[in-house]
Design an enzyme around this catalytic site. Structure first.
Site, PDB file in Angstrom:
ATOM      1  N   ASN A  51      59.142  94.025  56.420  1.00  0.00           N
ATOM      2  CA  ASN A  51      58.256  94.626  57.390  1.00  0.00           C
ATOM      3  C   ASN A  51      56.815  94.309  57.004  1.00  0.00           C
ATOM      4  O   ASN A  51      56.299  94.934  56.072  1.00  0.00           O
ATOM      5  CB  ASN A  51      58.488  96.146  57.413  1.00  0.00           C
ATOM      6  CG  ASN A  51      57.755  96.844  58.534  1.00  0.00           C
ATOM      7  OD1 ASN A  51      57.288  96.216  59.462  1.00  0.00           O
ATOM      8  ND2 ASN A  51      57.648  98.171  58.439  1.00  0.00           N
ATOM      9  N   ASP A  69      49.381 102.438  56.833  1.00  0.00           N
ATOM     10  CA  ASP A  69      50.353 101.398  56.494  1.00  0.00           C
ATOM     11  C   ASP A  69      51.784 101.818  56.822  1.00  0.00           C
ATOM     12  O   ASP A  69      52.212 102.925  56.520  1.00  0.00           O
ATOM     13  CB  ASP A  69      50.260 101.041  55.014  1.00  0.00           C
ATOM     14  CG  ASP A  69      51.204  99.907  54.670  1.00  0.00           C
ATOM     15  OD1 ASP A  69      51.217  98.917  55.403  1.00  0.00           O
ATOM     16  OD2 ASP A  69      51.946 100.030  53.688  1.00  0.00           O
ATOM     17  N   HIS A  85      64.021 101.379  48.074  1.00  0.00           N
ATOM     18  CA  HIS A  85      64.924 102.138  48.938  1.00  0.00           C
ATOM     19  C   HIS A  85      66.205 102.435  48.166  1.00  0.00           C
ATOM     20  O   HIS A  85      66.649 101.608  47.351  1.00  0.00           O
ATOM     21  CB  HIS A  85      65.289 101.351  50.199  1.00  0.00           C
ATOM     22  CG  HIS A  85      64.148 101.151  51.145  1.00  0.00           C
ATOM     23  ND1 HIS A  85      63.563 102.179  51.843  1.00  0.00           N
ATOM     24  CD2 HIS A  85      63.479 100.020  51.508  1.00  0.00           C
ATOM     25  CE1 HIS A  85      62.589 101.697  52.595  1.00  0.00           C
ATOM     26  NE2 HIS A  85      62.514 100.395  52.409  1.00  0.00           N
ATOM     27  N   ASP A 122      53.635  94.783  48.048  1.00  0.00           N
ATOM     28  CA  ASP A 122      54.256  95.641  49.068  1.00  0.00           C
ATOM     29  C   ASP A 122      55.548  96.241  48.529  1.00  0.00           C
ATOM     30  O   ASP A 122      56.544  96.362  49.239  1.00  0.00           O
ATOM     31  CB  ASP A 122      54.517  94.866  50.357  1.00  0.00           C
ATOM     32  CG  ASP A 122      54.755  95.783  51.553  1.00  0.00           C
ATOM     33  OD1 ASP A 122      54.464  96.991  51.454  1.00  0.00           O
ATOM     34  OD2 ASP A 122      55.252  95.287  52.589  1.00  0.00           O
ATOM     35  N   HIS A 158      49.486  92.324  54.104  1.00  0.00           N
ATOM     36  CA  HIS A 158      50.663  91.449  54.172  1.00  0.00           C
ATOM     37  C   HIS A 158      50.685  90.514  55.392  1.00  0.00           C
ATOM     38  O   HIS A 158      51.530  90.610  56.272  1.00  0.00           O
ATOM     39  CB  HIS A 158      51.967  92.246  54.091  1.00  0.00           C
ATOM     40  CG  HIS A 158      52.033  93.501  54.894  1.00  0.00           C
ATOM     41  ND1 HIS A 158      51.677  93.595  56.212  1.00  0.00           N
ATOM     42  CD2 HIS A 158      52.440  94.749  54.543  1.00  0.00           C
ATOM     43  CE1 HIS A 158      51.862  94.819  56.649  1.00  0.00           C
ATOM     44  NE2 HIS A 158      52.318  95.544  55.651  1.00  0.00           N
TER      45      HIS A 158
END
Length: 447
Positions: free
Chosen positions: A290, A163, A321, A317, A244
């Site tokens: 993404n 992934d 960050h 998902d 996803h």
């Protein structure tokens, strides 16, 4: 008062959830349940608390199996400056999850059995929710050598995926699928985007990318990989999971494969149900994802497929960050968002409130369907709330509104495009094997 606690020797004897509506795979019903230890010990139309019981007033709430997430990035092993298994699973509990599948694109990546065991053990000690670590398909996620699938399976991995990137070598994908096909409960998942077609791209290839002068990532890149993988799954007999899904053409490929008898499941994220490429027109990096956010037609197709059951699961998902990776230009920003705490509310906002899908369909996609895909039903997740079942339970007030304040969320990161918004649907209390892992004071939740 939301919780009434009568004590007997300072200890609660059992927990009685009263006045709510149970919603599980068997349907909806007005019922009350009693939890003792780690088990549901009584379910009835009406229960009378006994001396020492804790009583939870669930009027206006639905009582569901604990939520299950098929894709969460817990960032450990790693530096720990973004999120850890401790903080990530606390975020999961805050969102009502009792089990998550963690992704292997960590530092180092999870391509060795000891690392699978390490992740699962750290999560067990944290106690916020169960974690099943996935494992990489290729060594160091480099795409050129398959990992030791059997050894990783023996260590506890059931999902095999690189992934974050797709394995482009078809021979390696076939090799992995042949191994997986022999292992009960194992499955292959791909971040399906052809690496050669997305190189240098940042957002969906379409009118917005052209107007902004930013190189795009075409939806065709996703479909090409999905179609190849589905053909290989057909040849090998492996179980395949589309991570996803982001575009309508992927759903067409899945439908065609299912008609041929391929064992395939598919997930969608709340962000791909909520937003489109128009969200990045302003240049806000919070909306860089993404795979990227696609067209309105793609989003609408995903919504319809989820409502109809063609899409099996909603997966967060969850991708935390640090601020400095998002407080930059759209081109320079890292893709992804946090989502464990907001997933349910986002789905209610985007699908239930406008009448596009029922709450029943949302709960199915967040509980028993993903639990079955990952094999977490064997751990007691997602099952009907009946006598003798493990007490993995979430109490949800679908009408309660709350404002997403990132400083109040368990995850360390603030990269969530729902921040500052007031959303309907709040997880009030989840229980993991009878232990409360999160609680909201109902008096503080607006009616």
């Amino acid at each position: 008062m939301r919780v009434i606690l009568d004590t007997l020797g300072g200890m609660a004897r059992s927990t009685v959830v009263r006045g709510g509506e149970i919603l599980d795979e068997t349907g909806r019903r007005r019922a009350e349940l009693r939890i003792a230890g780690d088990t549901i010990v009584e379910v009835a139309a009406s229960l009378e608390p006994e001396s020492g019981d804790e009583v939870i007033d669930a009027r206006g709430c639905v009582v569901v199996p604990g939520l299950v997430d098929l894709q969460a990035h817990l960032r450990e092993p790693g530096t720990g400056h973004v999120d850890t298994i401790e903080t990530g699973t606390a975020a999961a509990a805050q969102g009502g999850f009792t089990a998550v599948v963690s992704m292997p694109n960590t530092t180092p990546c999870i391509d060795e059995p000891d690392l699978v065991r390490e992740v699962n053990e750290i999560a067990r000690r944290a106690g916020h929710c169960d974690v099943m670590s996935s494992a990489a398909m290729s060594v160091n996620r480099a795409g050129d050598r398959p990992t030791d699938i059997e050894a990783l399976y023996d260590a506890g991995a059931r999902l095999f995926t690189d992934d974050g990137t797709a394995v482009m070598d078809s021979a390696i994908v076939r090799h992995v699928m042949e191994r997986v096909a022999e292992l009960p409960g194992a499955y292959v998942g791909q971040h399906a985007e052809d690496e050669s077609l997305i190189a240098g791209g940042h957002i969906n290839e379409g009118p917005v990318s052209r107007e902004l002068g930013i190189q795009g990532r075409p939806a065709a890149a996703e479909v090409i990989v999905v179609e190849r993988d589905l053909r290989l799954a057909e040849v090998t007999g492996a179980r395949y999971h589309v991570l996803h899904a982001s575009c309508a053409a992927t759903l067409d490929a899945v439908a065609a494969a299912r008609a041929r008898g391929v064992d395939v499941t598919v997930e969608v994220t709340p962000q791909h149900l909520a937003f489109t490429e128009e969200s990045v027109r302003s240049g806000d990096p919070l909306f860089k994802m993404n795979p990227p956010l696609r067209s309105a037609d793609d989003r609408d197709a995903l919504r319809h497929a989820l409502a109809s059951g063609a899409i099996d699961a909603i997966a967060t998902d969850h991708a935390p960050h640090p601020d400095h990776r998002k407080d930059v230009s759209l081109v320079d920003a890292a893709p992804g968002m946090t989502g464990l705490e907001t997933s349910l509310s986002a789905a209610i906002t985007e699908l239930v409130e406008p009448g596009l899908a029922s709450l029943d369909a949302i709960i199915a996609a967040l509980t028993w369907k993903p639990a079955r895909i990952a094999g977490l039903d064997r751990w007691g997740h997602g099952g009907p709330l009946v006598v003798g079942a493990p007490a993995n339970v979430a109490i949800i007030d679908p009408a309660a509104e709350w404002t997403v304040r990132t400083d109040e969320l368990a995850t360390r990161s603030s990269n969530n495009p729902f921040r500052g918004r007031t959303l309907p649907g709040r997880v009030l209390e989840p229980f993991l094997r009878g232990e409360r892992t999160w609680s909201v004071d109902r008096s503080a939740v607006p009616a």
